[in-house]
Design a protein around this motif. Sequence first.
Motif, short mmCIF file in Angstrom:
data_model
loop_
_atom_site.label_atom_id
_atom_site.label_comp_id
_atom_site.label_asym_id
_atom_site.label_seq_id
_atom_site.Cartn_x
_atom_site.Cartn_y
_atom_site.Cartn_z
N UNK B 40 0.83 -1.21 0.00
CA UNK B 40 0.00 0.00 0.00
C UNK B 40 0.86 1.25 0.00
N UNK B 41 0.23 2.31 -0.45
CA UNK B 41 0.93 3.59 -0.51
C UNK B 41 0.18 4.51 -1.43
N UNK B 42 0.49 5.80 -1.32
CA UNK B 42 -0.22 6.76 -2.19
C UNK B 42 0.38 6.73 -3.60
N UNK B 43 -0.22 7.49 -4.52
CA UNK B 43 0.30 7.56 -5.89
C UNK B 43 1.73 8.08 -5.86
N UNK B 44 2.60 7.44 -6.62
CA UNK B 44 4.00 7.87 -6.68
C UNK B 44 4.86 7.29 -5.58
N UNK B 45 4.30 6.37 -4.80
CA UNK B 45 5.08 5.80 -3.68
C UNK B 45 6.02 4.69 -4.17
N UNK B 46 5.83 4.25 -5.42
CA UNK B 46 6.72 3.24 -6.00
C UNK B 46 6.16 1.83 -6.01
N UNK B 47 4.90 1.68 -5.60
CA UNK B 47 4.35 0.31 -5.52
C UNK B 47 4.18 -0.34 -6.90
N UNK B 48 3.70 0.45 -7.88
CA UNK B 48 3.55 -0.12 -9.23
C UNK B 48 4.91 -0.38 -9.87
N UNK B 49 5.88 0.50 -9.57
CA UNK B 49 7.24 0.28 -10.11
C UNK B 49 7.80 -1.02 -9.53
N UNK B 50 7.53 -1.23 -8.24
CA UNK B 50 8.02 -2.46 -7.61
C UNK B 50 7.43 -3.69 -8.31
N UNK B 51 6.14 -3.60 -8.63
CA UNK B 51 5.48 -4.72 -9.31
C UNK B 51 6.11 -4.96 -10.70
N UNK B 52 6.41 -3.85 -11.39
CA UNK B 52 7.03 -3.97 -12.72
C UNK B 52 8.42 -4.57 -12.61
N UNK B 211 4.05 -1.20 3.65
CA UNK B 211 3.65 0.19 3.41
C UNK B 211 4.80 0.92 2.73
N UNK B 212 4.48 1.57 1.63
CA UNK B 212 5.54 2.27 0.87
C UNK B 212 5.30 3.76 0.82
N UNK B 213 6.39 4.50 0.87
CA UNK B 213 6.32 5.96 0.76
C UNK B 213 7.60 6.45 0.08
N UNK B 214 7.45 7.26 -0.93
CA UNK B 214 8.59 7.84 -1.67
C UNK B 214 9.61 6.78 -2.07
N UNK B 215 9.12 5.65 -2.54
CA UNK B 215 10.00 4.60 -3.04
C UNK B 215 10.66 3.75 -1.97
N UNK B 216 10.32 3.97 -0.70
CA UNK B 216 10.90 3.18 0.39
C UNK B 216 9.81 2.39 1.10
N UNK B 232 4.87 3.42 12.10
CA UNK B 232 5.29 4.60 11.33
C UNK B 232 4.13 5.62 11.24
N UNK B 233 4.49 6.87 11.25
CA UNK B 233 3.49 7.95 11.20
C UNK B 233 2.63 7.85 9.93
N UNK B 234 3.29 7.55 8.82
CA UNK B 234 2.59 7.49 7.54
C UNK B 234 1.54 6.36 7.56
N UNK B 235 1.91 5.23 8.14
CA UNK B 235 0.97 4.10 8.23
C UNK B 235 -0.24 4.51 9.07
N UNK B 236 0.03 5.21 10.18
CA UNK B 236 -1.05 5.68 11.06
C UNK B 236 -2.02 6.58 10.27
N UNK B 237 -1.45 7.47 9.45
CA UNK B 237 -2.29 8.38 8.67
C UNK B 237 -3.15 7.61 7.65
N UNK B 238 -2.54 6.60 7.03
CA UNK B 238 -3.28 5.79 6.05
C UNK B 238 -4.46 5.09 6.73
#
Lengths: 268, 252
Positions: B40-52, B211-216, B232-238
């Motif tokens: 999971x992650x927002x747009x541009x977090x790198x999840x689709x790139x990881x899949x590719x 959970x992914x954010x900014x490619x990490x 992680x703070x980002x996970x809490x927000x999600x």
Amino acid sequence: MKKRIAKIKIIFVSILALLLIFVTCFAGLFAHNDPYATNALAIRTAPCLQYPFGTDNLGRCVFARVLYGGRTTIAATFLLVFISFVIGTVVGMIAGYFGGLADRLLMRFADITLAFPQMVVAIAVAGILGTGMTGAMISLGITMWVSFARLSRSHTLSLKNEGYIQTAFFAGKSDLYIIMIHIFPNLLAPVFTNALTQIGTTMIGLSGLSFLGLGVIPPKAEWGSMISEARAYIQIAPWAVFYPALATIVTIIVFNYLGDAVMDYREA
Amino acid sequence: MEHILEGKELNKRFASEKGDTTALTDVSFYLDKGEVLGIVGESGSGKSTLLKVVSGMITPDSGDLFHDGKKYTGQKPRKTGEFLQVIFQDAKSSFDPRMPMERSIAEAGRGRADRALILEHIKKVGLDEELLSRKPSQLSGGQCQRMSIARAFYSGAGILLCDEITSALDVSSQAQVVKVMKNLKNDGKMSALFVSHDIALVSMICNRIMVMKDGRCVEQGEIGKIISDPQHEYTRKLIESARKQEIVNEVY
């Protein structure tokens, strides 16, 4: 509704086009005079029952020559469009699919062929091969395949990114399989529409070369060469120019309209 | 025990006129047999790139990929397709518009033609045999997506890579696809990477979450643990945003 109107248009124009092809293919059924028989007693005769479109400077029946000449013009046009379609589509698909060096080389070659003025190429080819329909076709074909190549390349580039092409990669399909089974059938419609619209232009080109004496060799009947021969005496026998010109215009309008109708149908 | 799929310290950068963009930085993950890992992650977090990268559509700049302990980094989809299949977001475009469904599914069989097996998978995803003769334009988005799942299973690949497979669907079609995925997960025969921006959806389908954010990768672990005790703070927000959305859905 739009689609239905476009479909009716296609059917109507297709009937006209098929009628034209039928009349020229079976010219013998409609023209009772020999298109090559000269008659010194009927030189430049005005249209009458025996010669519906009159006769030319050698007493040849213009009606018969228009019908038989149509066979040459239409057959040469169709053959040239078909060959350009095949070569251009194959080149475009290879360039678009493989990209990289193959794309750069093929497309730069296409650009180079467009850099030469068509008539200069025609004269050069006629100089090398001699005048004749083959030379005329080669000179037009040198540049004609490029429009097919560009069109099929751009469609291949967009099709390549479709999910079903990616899925075919995951299914282990070969490049040849993907090109033949997935890409070619899906770009056929736009390229075929382009082929239909090219028929008119090609006909003008071939008739133009014949008019300049770079096309068919007399006495073979062909619309462009008939106009060219008869223009010398247009004031005393205008029918000898008028009818082959009319035949050329009608045929070009019919095929251009057919191309437009197919395009309208696809866009509707 | 060897993992069925594993990625170690994957990195990927894309060069552009505006400068380089880092899509993945030191991303590591693993997937065990019969397990669904949610990414999971927002747009541009790198999840689709990881899949590719995992599928072989993109080669990583560095890092390694393993299938059953064997390294497959750099292998292209023609080869990786032997053990994994991608299910795309736009299901309709993943079928040739000119081909009937049956032919498209059969194509994934790598030369194997087994109609009985196709029918078995079609039933498994809750579709009728009659739909096999139709073209993609004659099916709904949800039906196409379930056909994609059936095709992936028919291919014989043991791993599914699902890229936002419910995002382009309406609510009822989403529910159908989620139901199919849950059933398959409960059967224990499906191993999958499930990419989504919707943490609520991922929690329904997956065993573990990353959970992914900014490619990490900022956090990964058991789904229950992450949802109940995010580090992680980002996970809490999600999670908070997903809960708010649930309240909104309940109200309306």
